[in-house]
Write an enzyme that holds these catalytic residues in place. Structure first.
Site, PDB file in Angstrom:
ATOM      1  N   GLU A 100      13.784 -10.166  12.357  1.00 23.79           N
ATOM      2  CA  GLU A 100      12.390 -10.614  12.452  1.00 23.79           C
ATOM      3  C   GLU A 100      12.279 -11.604  13.609  1.00 23.79           C
ATOM      4  O   GLU A 100      13.193 -12.401  13.818  1.00 23.79           O
ATOM      5  CB  GLU A 100      11.969 -11.278  11.132  1.00 23.79           C
ATOM      6  CG  GLU A 100      10.582 -11.890  11.115  1.00 23.79           C
ATOM      7  CD  GLU A 100       9.497 -10.874  11.418  1.00 23.79           C
ATOM      8  OE1 GLU A 100       8.831 -11.041  12.465  1.00 23.79           O
ATOM      9  OE2 GLU A 100       9.326  -9.921  10.636  1.00 23.79           O
ATOM     10  N   ASP A 127      14.827  -9.419  19.049  1.00 22.06           N
ATOM     11  CA  ASP A 127      14.213  -8.113  19.218  1.00 22.06           C
ATOM     12  C   ASP A 127      15.092  -7.075  18.517  1.00 22.06           C
ATOM     13  O   ASP A 127      16.297  -6.990  18.768  1.00 22.06           O
ATOM     14  CB  ASP A 127      14.105  -7.806  20.714  1.00 22.06           C
ATOM     15  CG  ASP A 127      13.372  -6.512  21.015  1.00 22.06           C
ATOM     16  OD1 ASP A 127      13.659  -5.490  20.366  1.00 22.06           O
ATOM     17  OD2 ASP A 127      12.535  -6.518  21.932  1.00 22.06           O
ATOM     18  N   ASP A 150       3.410  -3.042  12.834  1.00 22.30           N
ATOM     19  CA  ASP A 150       2.109  -3.104  13.493  1.00 22.30           C
ATOM     20  C   ASP A 150       1.706  -1.696  13.914  1.00 22.30           C
ATOM     21  O   ASP A 150       2.429  -1.037  14.669  1.00 22.30           O
ATOM     22  CB  ASP A 150       2.200  -4.019  14.715  1.00 22.30           C
ATOM     23  CG  ASP A 150       0.829  -4.396  15.267  1.00 22.30           C
ATOM     24  OD1 ASP A 150      -0.088  -3.554  15.203  1.00 22.30           O
ATOM     25  OD2 ASP A 150       0.675  -5.525  15.776  1.00 22.30           O
ATOM     26  N   LYS A 154      -5.448   1.044  18.416  1.00 26.31           N
ATOM     27  CA  LYS A 154      -6.189   1.516  19.580  1.00 26.31           C
ATOM     28  C   LYS A 154      -5.342   2.495  20.390  1.00 26.31           C
ATOM     29  O   LYS A 154      -4.150   2.265  20.604  1.00 26.31           O
ATOM     30  CB  LYS A 154      -6.604   0.332  20.456  1.00 26.31           C
ATOM     31  CG  LYS A 154      -7.610  -0.611  19.796  1.00 26.31           C
ATOM     32  CD  LYS A 154      -7.999  -1.723  20.746  1.00 26.31           C
ATOM     33  CE  LYS A 154      -9.016  -2.665  20.094  1.00 26.31           C
ATOM     34  NZ  LYS A 154      -9.398  -3.772  21.011  1.00 26.31           N
ATOM     35  N   ASP A 186       0.430   1.462   5.712  1.00 28.10           N
ATOM     36  CA  ASP A 186      -0.850   1.603   5.030  1.00 28.10           C
ATOM     37  C   ASP A 186      -1.933   2.105   5.984  1.00 28.10           C
ATOM     38  O   ASP A 186      -3.119   2.034   5.676  1.00 28.10           O
ATOM     39  CB  ASP A 186      -1.280   0.286   4.378  1.00 28.10           C
ATOM     40  CG  ASP A 186      -1.340  -0.868   5.358  1.00 28.10           C
ATOM     41  OD1 ASP A 186      -0.864  -0.715   6.497  1.00 28.10           O
ATOM     42  OD2 ASP A 186      -1.870  -1.938   4.987  1.00 28.10           O
ATOM     43  N   THR A 225       4.513  -5.069  -2.715  1.00 27.91           N
ATOM     44  CA  THR A 225       4.031  -6.372  -2.237  1.00 27.91           C
ATOM     45  C   THR A 225       2.679  -6.689  -2.872  1.00 27.91           C
ATOM     46  O   THR A 225       1.950  -5.805  -3.325  1.00 27.91           O
ATOM     47  CB  THR A 225       3.874  -6.376  -0.710  1.00 27.91           C
ATOM     48  OG1 THR A 225       2.819  -5.479  -0.343  1.00 27.91           O
ATOM     49  CG2 THR A 225       5.169  -5.939  -0.030  1.00 27.91           C
ATOM     50  N   LYS A 226       2.326  -7.984  -2.888  1.00 31.38           N
ATOM     51  CA  LYS A 226       1.028  -8.392  -3.413  1.00 31.38           C
ATOM     52  C   LYS A 226      -0.098  -7.745  -2.608  1.00 31.38           C
ATOM     53  O   LYS A 226      -1.103  -7.305  -3.156  1.00 31.38           O
ATOM     54  CB  LYS A 226       0.909  -9.914  -3.379  1.00 31.38           C
ATOM     55  CG  LYS A 226       1.834 -10.631  -4.343  1.00 31.38           C
ATOM     56  CD  LYS A 226       1.652 -12.141  -4.259  1.00 31.38           C
ATOM     57  CE  LYS A 226       2.597 -12.853  -5.225  1.00 31.38           C
ATOM     58  NZ  LYS A 226       2.456 -14.333  -5.135  1.00 31.38           N
ATOM     59  N   PHE A 227       0.073  -7.693  -1.295  1.00 32.11           N
ATOM     60  CA  PHE A 227      -0.924  -7.075  -0.428  1.00 32.11           C
ATOM     61  C   PHE A 227      -1.106  -5.611  -0.784  1.00 32.11           C
ATOM     62  O   PHE A 227      -2.226  -5.110  -0.877  1.00 32.11           O
ATOM     63  CB  PHE A 227      -0.480  -7.211   1.031  1.00 32.11           C
ATOM     64  CG  PHE A 227      -1.328  -6.447   2.006  1.00 32.11           C
ATOM     65  CD1 PHE A 227      -2.527  -6.954   2.459  1.00 32.11           C
ATOM     66  CD2 PHE A 227      -0.920  -5.205   2.472  1.00 32.11           C
ATOM     67  CE1 PHE A 227      -3.309  -6.246   3.355  1.00 32.11           C
ATOM     68  CE2 PHE A 227      -1.685  -4.487   3.367  1.00 32.11           C
ATOM     69  CZ  PHE A 227      -2.893  -5.013   3.803  1.00 32.11           C
ATOM     70  N   GLU A 228       0.015  -4.929  -1.020  1.00 32.13           N
ATOM     71  CA  GLU A 228      -0.037  -3.506  -1.353  1.00 32.13           C
ATOM     72  C   GLU A 228      -0.679  -3.288  -2.713  1.00 32.13           C
ATOM     73  O   GLU A 228      -1.470  -2.352  -2.906  1.00 32.13           O
ATOM     74  CB  GLU A 228       1.378  -2.933  -1.333  1.00 32.13           C
ATOM     75  CG  GLU A 228       1.450  -1.443  -1.493  1.00 32.13           C
ATOM     76  CD  GLU A 228       2.874  -0.926  -1.426  1.00 32.13           C
ATOM     77  OE1 GLU A 228       3.074   0.280  -1.658  1.00 32.13           O
ATOM     78  OE2 GLU A 228       3.792  -1.725  -1.141  1.00 32.13           O
TER      79      GLU A 228
END
Length: 247
Positions: A100, A127, A150, A154, A186, A225-228
């Site tokens: 990370e 990296d 990420d 675009k 997602d 995950t909580k987000f998921e």
């Protein structure tokens, strides 16, 4: 690595397997500034010397690094580290390497590693491409995980997506025969991109069944995950893809 001319900026499709993995000014991530909590600072300052690794350490002997022979899992872009910590704690017989670039996430992970007394996890704040190329031996990894990278939605930014033919070929060389590359996203359009790249990549086999191909249901070993979980309640989709290296 030999520099190769950067493609036209208007290019939006996946790049070929011979495309360079590093180009000046083109990365799959952006370093974002953020405040460091006391725990995160402690992780970077006090815990890092025991569990942190750098490119300068060179190519690793993983058996020597962990002091044993075991299955090895590499997670690229672990964010704040919640999923990786849970996996390392749940599977003490497996060794984990997290990669990370964001300092708060690295600091938080290391703070948790220390608080929970984990010994089966090491961390790079580098990296990921450089770590794969310079530090991890060929045929040494059981699983590579890439969760929610990420998506660069675009079209003009699609060349920044980390999942490209050259990248997945590098992953393949680091996997053991039968090892797996596990991705999750997602963004449905990015899931389709991942599937397109992987289906064209030599030396991989999709592990999905005919009823779900190219995707697999979320495996139990990938923590939710909580987000998921919030996204699922709102009807948002998540797509998992798992490909196995063929001998």
């Amino acid at each position: 690595m030999t520099d190769i001319q950067t493609p036209d900026e208007s290019s939006t499709g996946p790049e070929g397997p011979d495309a360079p993995l590093h180009r000046r000014g083109i990365k799959s991530y952006v370093i974002r500034a953020g405040r460091m909590t006391q725990a995160q600072t402690r992780g970077l300052e006090e815990v890092w010397p025991r569990f942190g690794l750098t490119i300068a350490d060179g190519r690793q002997d993983l058996d020597a690094l962990f002091g044993r022979q075991a299955q090895r899992v590499v997670e690229i872009g672990f964010g704040m580290g919640n999923s990786l910590i849970e996996q390392a704690e749940t599977h003490p017989d497996t060794d984990f390497i997290g990669i990370e670039v964001h300092s708060p996430g690295v600091g938080k992970l290391l703070d948790e590693v220390d608080k929970r007394g984990l010994t089966n996890l090491r961390v790079y704040k580098e990296d990921a491409l450089a770590v794969l190329e310079q530090c991890l031996p060929e045929g040494s990894i059981t699983t590579v995980q890439l969760f929610f990278p990420d998506p660069w939605p675009k079209k003009k930014h699609h060349k920044r997506r980390i999942v490209q033919p050259a990248f997945v070929e590098l992953i393949r060389t680091r996997l053991k025969d039968g090892g797996t590359f596990h991705m999750a996203t997602d963004w449905e359009a990015y899931a389709e991109w991942m599937a397109e790249v992987m289906e064209a990549a030599p030396g991989y086999a999709n592990t999905a069944g005919t009823d779900t191909a190219p995707y697999v249901p979320r495996p139990a070993f990938r923590p939710l995950t909580k987000f998921e979980a919030r996204g699922e309640k709102l009807g948002h989709g998540v797509w998992d893809l798992i490909y196995r290296r063929e001998a």
